[in-house]
Each structure stands twice: as C-alpha cells, then as structure tokens.
Write an enzyme that holds these catalytic residues in place. Structure first.
Site, PDB file in Angstrom:
ATOM      1  CB  SER A  46     -55.687  35.155  27.029  1.00 37.59           C
ATOM      2  OG  SER A  46     -55.171  34.326  26.004  1.00 37.59           O
ATOM      3  CB  ILE A  47     -51.110  33.947  28.939  1.00 36.19           C
ATOM      4  CG1 ILE A  47     -49.621  33.683  29.075  1.00 36.19           C
ATOM      5  CG2 ILE A  47     -51.918  32.657  28.995  1.00 36.19           C
ATOM      6  CD1 ILE A  47     -49.193  33.166  30.438  1.00 36.19           C
ATOM      7  CE  LYS A  48     -53.451  28.641  26.842  1.00 35.86           C
ATOM      8  NZ  LYS A  48     -52.711  27.395  26.789  1.00 35.86           N
ATOM      9  CG  ASP A  49     -53.081  37.250  22.236  1.00 34.85           C
ATOM     10  OD1 ASP A  49     -54.009  36.426  22.127  1.00 34.85           O
ATOM     11  OD2 ASP A  49     -53.258  38.477  22.328  1.00 34.85           O
TER      12      ASP A  49
END
Ligand SMILES: Cc1ncc(COP(=O)(O)O)c(C=O)c1O
Length: 327
Positions: A46-49
C-alpha cells in the site's frame, strides 16, 4: 558477484516508492487520459509504506526512538503493515490499534509480521475512549510506548511531498491537469497535492470521499454535515478533519457510495487487470466522473492505494457483497 549489480536491492525498504504509473486503457475516461499510480506495488502492498518509513526515520533522527523500543499506532491496517515492515528490519516492537470493521486479512497480515493487534470499536467517534486513536494515545502514555500518530505527524506529509509528488511530476513530464485522491489522514493530499500545486498552480485537486464522511460535504458547502454516516470502504473518509489535512488544496469533491466504490474496483480488475482495495474504487469512481464530465482532454492522475488481496473475504467475496451491498 550478483550483489555488485546496481539493479540489486539490498534491503526490502529500498523497494518502497518509485511505483509505476499505468494508463487506464479500457475504462471509459471520456475525452481524458487517466493514469493510475500503482501504490499496491510497494512491498507492504500500500501507499502507507512511504509514510511508515519516513515517520520512523524522522523519530529516530529526533532521538525519540531507538531499536528495541515499542511503537504504537492507530490504523485502518495499511499503515500498520508498513510500520511492521520497517519495525522488522530495524528491530522495533509494534502494537496496532485497529477498528473492528477492517478486513480480517489485515489482522492476519499484521500478526504474521510480528505486530500485536488490538481491535476496538468502529461505531464510536473521536473523543470516545474506545475510538482507535484515543485508545492508542491512552495505551501509549500508560506504557511509555511511542505513539506514531499518522494523523498529526508532519513526517507523513513530508513523505508524500518528498516522494509521491515528485514521482508523479516526473512520470508525467509535468503534463498533469488534475490529481484525484482520498483522505484518511490527509498526508497524500497535503504532501503530494501541495508539491504538485507548487509545480503547476492551475492543477486541480479532486477529493474522492465515501458517502457518510464529513469531508466532501465540508468542502462542497463550507460547513460540516449534521450527521456523520458509516461506510464499508476502509482507509478513507473521516468524522473529523485531521491535523495535517489541508482541505484548502481541494478544488472539487465527490461523495461516492459503497456500492459504486466496490463495483468500480471490480471494473478495475475486469478491465485493467488490477486487483485493488475498495478505496481505490472510490478514487477511480470520482476520477471517472471528473474525466467524463470534462469538455477537453486532460491528463488526470489517481492512485491504486492498496492491494485487493487484503479484501478477499469482502470486496472479492460474492456472498459478502450480497449480504452487505444488497446485490
Ligand atoms: C486504503 C487507503 N488508505 C489511506 C488512503 C489515504 O491516505 P492518507 O492517509 O494519505 O490521506 C487511501 C487513499 O486514497 C487509501 O486508499
């Protein structure tokens, strides 16, 4: 020796970011070109990495944490997975507070990665002791753990200002007219959005928001709605405006129903071969409305925010859809 090749990565954290941009070739995008930044290609899916790495390294630089310490975070799941990835590599312990509406795959994934997961109520709002962010704050102060707090952590915005925004500008050669994004914390909006608006002040930022969330009505009318609803889409939509979320950047907002979000995500898989989570369906639905209503050819960028593998028991389960979306 293979390891001397510059194309060989030496640590999983080096795989974060520099995600591909895909032109949607089969969806009906009206007169526009729609590009999707495939954030599901990050190693944690996900983008949250991106923000997990920035938030931990920033806290290390400030001397707030050191390997061996315990981190605690309130998350819909993906930030937790990103933090677990970084925590494993750097030697931190991790506690995750997650609302119980989130898909069970996220809990399994977090536990497999060594995090301790505490589920809490999804049906209470900010200020209630069982609300996931309030609970994380309380446990952190009781146990002396470091509360990462993506909702107020400036390193969240910095991650997108330093990586997501510049990548999009470079990949499109500056030929971008609009960015469509959702808001969980507002990190993507405030970071990538402000970077791109600085590059091109004419660029429009479009908010994609689940129906029931406070954000789109607030942008559209200037006042918060009297009643906040609930929605099945995970990771975006809010019942308050997070501290780091700069809504002034938003030019237009669309409220998208669960049904439209889920069906658009299914279309994305069927037509473009990308298996994404439901929030990507929300973003794509808003992007398609924007594109189809345009009178001229515009270059529009949006995100595939996370992998659909995390929603096999929901979005990609016909029985679940029948029970919850009334199909
Ligand atoms: C699953 C998920 N989480 C979070 C976000 C938004 O992230 P942010 O916290 O940067 O607002 C998105 C994006 O649109 C998303 O799809």
């Amino acid at each position: 020796m293979i390891g001397q090749d510059t194309n060989i990565y030496k640590n999983v954290l080096e795989l974060i970011g520099n995600t591909p941009l895909l032109l949607a070739s089969n969806l009906d995008t009206g007169p526009c070109r729609l590009y999707l930044k495939i954030e599901s290609a990050n190693p944690g899916g996900s983008i949250k990495d991106r923000i997990a790495l920035f938030m931990i390294e920033e806290a290390e630089k400030k001397g707030q944490i050191a390997p061996g310490d315990t981190l605690i975070e309130a998350t819909a799941g993906n930030t937790g997975v990103g933090l677990a990835l970084v925590a494993l590599q750097k030697g931190y312990r991790l506690q995750i507070i997650m609302p119980d509406k989130m898909s069970i795959e996220k809990k399994y994934c977090l536990e497999a990665m060594g995090a301790e997961v505490i589920l809490t109520r999804s049906d209470v709002g900010k200020g209630h002791p069982q609300y996931y962010q309030d609970l994380a704050q309380t446990i952190a102060s009781e146990n002396g753990a470091f509360y990462v707090n993506q909702f107020a952590n400036r390193a969240n915005v910095k991650a997108h200002y330093a990586t997501t925004g510049p990548e999009i500008w470079q990949q499109t050669g500056g030929a971008i007219d609009a960015l469509v994004c959702g808001v969980g914390t507002g990190g993507t909006l405030s970071g990538a959005g402000s970077y791109l608006k600085e590059c091109n002040p004419e660029l429009e930022i479009i908010l994609a928001d689940p129906e029931g969330s406070l954000l789109a009505p607030l942008v559209e009318t200037g006042t918060p709605p009297e009643v906040i609803g609930s929605w099945f889409v995970e990771g975006i939509g809010e019942d308050f405006v997070p501290e780091i979320c700069d809504l002034r950047l938003v030019d237009r907002a669309y409220s998208i129903t669960d049904r439209e979000s889920f069906h658009t995500a299914l279309d994305l898989l069927r037509l473009e071969g990308i298996m994404a989570g439901p929030s990507s369906g929300t973003l794509l639905a808003a992007a398609l409305r924007y594109c189809r209503s345009s009178k001229s050819c515009k270059n529009v960028v949006s995100f595939v925010c996370d992998t659909g593998n995390r929603y096999l028991s929901k979005l990609y389960n016909r029985q679940w859809r029948q029970n919850h979306l009334g199909e």
